[in-house]
Scaffold this motif. Structure first.
Motif, PDB file in Angstrom:
ATOM      1  N   ARG A  39       0.828  -1.209   0.000  1.00  0.00           N
ATOM      2  CA  ARG A  39       0.000   0.000   0.000  1.00  0.00           C
ATOM      3  C   ARG A  39       0.862   1.259   0.000  1.00  0.00           C
TER       4      ARG A  39
ATOM      5  N   GLU B 255      -5.337 -13.934  -7.086  1.00  0.00           N
ATOM      6  CA  GLU B 255      -5.872 -12.593  -6.840  1.00  0.00           C
ATOM      7  C   GLU B 255      -4.815 -11.532  -7.149  1.00  0.00           C
TER       8      GLU B 255
ATOM      9  N   GLU C   3      -1.664   5.677  -6.733  1.00  0.00           N
ATOM     10  CA  GLU C   3      -2.630   4.683  -7.205  1.00  0.00           C
ATOM     11  C   GLU C   3      -3.874   4.667  -6.319  1.00  0.00           C
ATOM     12  N   GLY C   4      -4.974   4.172  -6.878  1.00  0.00           N
ATOM     13  CA  GLY C   4      -6.247   4.199  -6.179  1.00  0.00           C
ATOM     14  C   GLY C   4      -6.503   2.968  -5.329  1.00  0.00           C
ATOM     15  N   GLU C   5      -7.600   3.024  -4.576  1.00  0.00           N
ATOM     16  CA  GLU C   5      -7.943   1.943  -3.655  1.00  0.00           C
ATOM     17  C   GLU C   5      -8.278   0.639  -4.367  1.00  0.00           C
ATOM     18  N   GLU C   6      -8.595   0.701  -5.654  1.00  0.00           N
ATOM     19  CA  GLU C   6      -8.911  -0.534  -6.378  1.00  0.00           C
ATOM     20  C   GLU C   6      -7.709  -1.465  -6.479  1.00  0.00           C
ATOM     21  N   THR C   7      -6.517  -0.928  -6.241  1.00  0.00           N
ATOM     22  CA  THR C   7      -5.306  -1.755  -6.289  1.00  0.00           C
ATOM     23  C   THR C   7      -5.018  -2.448  -4.957  1.00  0.00           C
TER      24      THR C   7
ATOM     25  N   ARG D 257      -4.142  -9.849 -10.701  1.00  0.00           N
ATOM     26  CA  ARG D 257      -4.940  -8.743 -11.224  1.00  0.00           C
ATOM     27  C   ARG D 257      -4.248  -7.393 -11.039  1.00  0.00           C
TER      28      ARG D 257
ATOM     29  N   GLY E 199      -6.714  -4.479  -2.826  1.00  0.00           N
ATOM     30  CA  GLY E 199      -7.049  -5.892  -2.622  1.00  0.00           C
ATOM     31  C   GLY E 199      -6.027  -6.826  -3.249  1.00  0.00           C
TER      32      GLY E 199
ATOM     33  N   LYS F  48      -1.724   2.397 -12.732  1.00  0.00           N
ATOM     34  CA  LYS F  48      -1.666   3.393 -13.804  1.00  0.00           C
ATOM     35  C   LYS F  48      -0.239   3.844 -14.115  1.00  0.00           C
TER      36      LYS F  48
ATOM     37  N   LEU G 189      -4.150  -2.998 -13.037  1.00  0.00           N
ATOM     38  CA  LEU G 189      -4.859  -1.926 -12.343  1.00  0.00           C
ATOM     39  C   LEU G 189      -3.971  -0.724 -12.047  1.00  0.00           C
TER      40      LEU G 189
END
Length: 288
Positions: free
Chosen positions: A143, A228, A151-155, A231, A157, A237, A235
């Motif tokens: 994190r 997982e 980077e955003g929170e979608e990364t 992915r 997980g 950028k 994601l």
């Protein structure tokens, strides 16, 4: 050094000479933008200092906890570090880095939570306990890197899955040495009991069939984490961070494959330079 500081920090800095090049996976590699590398180095140095504190065999568990809590207080600006102590000042440097980048201090202090667990807890009863430990010991690292790059929170997980997988395979690499040197074991005890094997079987010359089945059970969970984690690169950028993530995803998968085939008790299961080159080649698909 003041008497109170001497009681907390001891007479000596117990930090080791271990550096980023000695780690199992890339830390602040050439793929990271030069503008971000000093921040990565500061984060690594803080983590290395805390890790050395908790792994030092000359300190009692209570002494380790006192030092670690003081390090966290320095990070949060609640305590002044003693002069001339690089270990304590690593928290000042990281505090400055995090504040300048508008990043939460918890990215550092969560690591301290994990190291305090290491000082106080040497056995794990459930897989969920191990995942809880990884939430503090490993996941903040990913994190930190992602937030550093905007980077955003979608990364988060997939990153958490990757960092947890990395932590668990590292535990498996060091399963015998951790038990011998630190009396610490991250293998869930009931899993050993179900196979009618014992802690002492983890320090034999090679794995018994029951121990091997426990390792395979752990690796099945790691395989799911790796799925997982796969992915993550798509994601991210930032191009350089995307490549870094892809390399680490590939390396973690490769080490997991090695642990499926090799015995971490009989030999040191580690990555090779060839593994690194293959991982970099695989990561090139994300160069866009």
């Amino acid at each position: 050094m003041a008497q109170e500081d001497a009681h907390i920090w001891g007479k000596q800095d117990v930090s080791s000479s271990k550096g980023m090049k000695d780690e199992n996976f890339p830390v602040g590699s050439f793929l990271i933008s030069p503008g971000h590398r000093p921040a990565v180095h500061a984060y690594y140095r803080f983590a290395r200092v805390a890790d050395d504190m908790v792994d030092n065999t000359r300190l009692s568990p209570a002494q380790k906890v006192v030092r670690l809590k003081a390090l966290r207080e320095v990070l949060h600006g609640e305590r002044k570090p003693p002069p001339g102590r690089a270990d304590a000042w690593s928290a000042v440097i990281l505090r400055t880095v995090l504040q300048e980048r508008n990043l939460p201090l918890e990215l550092g202090s969560d690591l301290i939570t994990a190291f305090i667990m290491d000082a106080e807890k040497t056995r794990y009863e459930h897989w969920s306990e191990l995942l809880h430990y990884c939430r503090y010991s490993a996941n903040p690292v990913g994190r930190f890197l992602l937030m550093l790059h905007g980077e955003g929170e979608e990364t988060f997980g997939p990153s958490d899955a990757l960092c947890t997988a990395l932590q668990i395979v590292n535990h498996m690499q060091d399963v015998s040495s951790d038990l011998k040197q630190l009396n610490r074991c991250y293998v869930p005890l009931p899993w050993l009991q179900e196979e009618n094997v014992h802690l002492k079987d983890l320090i034999l010359a090679r794995s018994k069939p029951g121990v091997r089945r426990v390792f395979d059970r752990m690796l099945a969970h790691v395989d799911a984490l790796n799925e997982e984690a796969a992915r993550l690169p798509a994601l991210v950028k930032d191009r350089r961070m995307r490549l870094e993530a892809a390399v680490i995803v590939a390396l973690c998968r490769r080490l997991t494959e090695r642990l499926h085939r090799q015995d971490p008790i009989a030999e040191r299961v580690a990555l090779t330079k060839s593994d690194g080159l293959r991982a970099l080649g695989w990561a090139m698909r994300y160069l866009r």
